[in-house]
Design a protein around this motif. Structure first.
Motif, mmCIF file in Angstrom:
data_model
loop_
_atom_site.group_PDB
_atom_site.id
_atom_site.type_symbol
_atom_site.label_atom_id
_atom_site.label_comp_id
_atom_site.label_asym_id
_atom_site.label_seq_id
_atom_site.Cartn_x
_atom_site.Cartn_y
_atom_site.Cartn_z
ATOM 1 N N ILE A 1 0.833 -1.205 0.000
ATOM 2 C CA ILE A 1 0.000 0.000 0.000
ATOM 3 C C ILE A 1 0.869 1.256 0.000
ATOM 4 O O ILE A 1 0.590 2.218 -0.722
ATOM 5 C CB ILE A 1 -0.952 -0.018 1.217
ATOM 6 C CG1 ILE A 1 -2.013 -1.091 1.023
ATOM 7 C CG2 ILE A 1 -1.592 1.343 1.437
ATOM 8 C CD1 ILE A 1 -2.838 -1.375 2.261
ATOM 9 N N THR A 2 1.937 1.246 0.783
ATOM 10 C CA THR A 2 2.821 2.416 0.855
ATOM 11 C C THR A 2 3.515 2.663 -0.473
ATOM 12 O O THR A 2 3.606 3.803 -0.932
ATOM 13 C CB THR A 2 3.863 2.218 1.973
ATOM 14 O OG1 THR A 2 3.171 1.996 3.202
ATOM 15 C CG2 THR A 2 4.754 3.427 2.106
ATOM 16 N N VAL A 3 4.003 1.603 -1.106
ATOM 17 C CA VAL A 3 4.679 1.762 -2.398
ATOM 18 C C VAL A 3 3.696 2.282 -3.448
ATOM 19 O O VAL A 3 4.027 3.198 -4.220
ATOM 20 C CB VAL A 3 5.328 0.434 -2.840
ATOM 21 C CG1 VAL A 3 5.756 0.484 -4.287
ATOM 22 C CG2 VAL A 3 6.517 0.109 -1.941
ATOM 23 N N LEU A 4 2.490 1.720 -3.487
ATOM 24 C CA LEU A 4 1.503 2.202 -4.456
ATOM 25 C C LEU A 4 1.118 3.653 -4.192
ATOM 26 O O LEU A 4 0.988 4.448 -5.131
ATOM 27 C CB LEU A 4 0.252 1.314 -4.406
ATOM 28 C CG LEU A 4 0.412 -0.094 -4.957
ATOM 29 C CD1 LEU A 4 -0.865 -0.900 -4.741
ATOM 30 C CD2 LEU A 4 0.796 -0.062 -6.422
ATOM 31 N N PHE A 5 0.954 4.007 -2.925
ATOM 32 C CA PHE A 5 0.627 5.392 -2.572
ATOM 33 C C PHE A 5 1.747 6.337 -3.020
ATOM 34 O O PHE A 5 1.487 7.408 -3.565
ATOM 35 C CB PHE A 5 0.406 5.499 -1.055
ATOM 36 C CG PHE A 5 -0.037 6.842 -0.606
ATOM 37 C CD1 PHE A 5 -1.357 7.233 -0.719
ATOM 38 C CD2 PHE A 5 0.872 7.759 -0.072
ATOM 39 C CE1 PHE A 5 -1.783 8.469 -0.301
ATOM 40 C CE2 PHE A 5 0.463 9.008 0.342
ATOM 41 C CZ PHE A 5 -0.868 9.366 0.231
ATOM 42 N N LYS A 6 2.996 5.946 -2.779
ATOM 43 C CA LYS A 6 4.139 6.786 -3.174
ATOM 44 C C LYS A 6 4.247 6.894 -4.700
ATOM 45 O O LYS A 6 4.611 7.937 -5.225
ATOM 46 C CB LYS A 6 5.450 6.245 -2.606
ATOM 47 C CG LYS A 6 5.587 6.424 -1.122
ATOM 48 C CD LYS A 6 5.879 7.863 -0.817
ATOM 49 C CE LYS A 6 6.226 8.055 0.640
ATOM 50 N NZ LYS A 6 6.561 9.415 0.945
ATOM 51 N N LEU A 7 3.939 5.809 -5.419
ATOM 52 C CA LEU A 7 3.984 5.853 -6.881
ATOM 53 C C LEU A 7 2.896 6.764 -7.448
ATOM 54 O O LEU A 7 3.123 7.493 -8.417
ATOM 55 C CB LEU A 7 3.827 4.443 -7.455
ATOM 56 C CG LEU A 7 5.048 3.543 -7.389
ATOM 57 C CD1 LEU A 7 4.697 2.137 -7.842
ATOM 58 C CD2 LEU A 7 6.189 4.102 -8.211
ATOM 59 N N ILE A 8 1.718 6.714 -6.857
ATOM 60 C CA ILE A 8 0.600 7.501 -7.385
ATOM 61 C C ILE A 8 0.697 8.963 -6.981
ATOM 62 O O ILE A 8 0.556 9.871 -7.803
ATOM 63 C CB ILE A 8 -0.744 6.898 -6.910
ATOM 64 C CG1 ILE A 8 -0.930 5.519 -7.542
ATOM 65 C CG2 ILE A 8 -1.909 7.807 -7.263
ATOM 66 C CD1 ILE A 8 -2.093 4.733 -6.978
ATOM 67 N N PHE A 9 0.973 9.228 -5.692
ATOM 68 C CA PHE A 9 0.926 10.603 -5.193
ATOM 69 C C PHE A 9 2.285 11.258 -5.000
ATOM 70 O O PHE A 9 2.357 12.424 -4.618
ATOM 71 C CB PHE A 9 0.145 10.642 -3.867
ATOM 72 C CG PHE A 9 -1.286 10.240 -4.018
ATOM 73 C CD1 PHE A 9 -2.166 11.045 -4.717
ATOM 74 C CD2 PHE A 9 -1.735 9.062 -3.482
ATOM 75 C CE1 PHE A 9 -3.485 10.679 -4.872
ATOM 76 C CE2 PHE A 9 -3.061 8.680 -3.628
ATOM 77 C CZ PHE A 9 -3.945 9.482 -4.330
ATOM 78 N N GLY A 10 3.339 10.528 -5.240
ATOM 79 C CA GLY A 10 4.672 11.129 -5.154
ATOM 80 C C GLY A 10 5.260 11.197 -3.870
ATOM 81 O O GLY A 10 5.391 11.344 -2.847
#
Length: 90
Positions: free
Chosen positions: A81-90
């Protein structure tokens, strides 16, 4: 209106605390008892741990073992979840 860049901001946000906690839990979970901890005398088979089960070292080893057992699968989900959040929102 001041222009504060992201690299110039000071302080600690909840997101920073979350990332720090996640990194700490990852570090605890990947500690291998025989390969790393036993080299430094932090094994559950060490004489000072088996002779004195109420010692601080024994309690810390119990916490590490419990965190490793309980948090492995939830930690994988939190990492994804953290990696996806960082990929989407920077």
């Amino acid at each position: 209106i001041s222009s504060v860049h992201d690299s110039e901001r000071m302080g600690l946000s909840f997101g920073d605390l979350y990332i720090a906690g996640l990194l700490f839990l990852n570090a605890v979970v990947i500690l291998h008892e025989e390969r790393f901890l036993a080299k430094h005398g932090w094994s559950t088979n060490a004489p000072e741990v088996t002779m004195n089960p109420g010692s601080t070292k024994s309690k810390i080893l119990s916490i590490i073992k419990a965190v490793r057992l309980v948090m492995m699968w939830p930690l994988i989900g939190l990492n994804v979840i953290t990696v996806l959040f960082k990929l989407i929102f920077g």
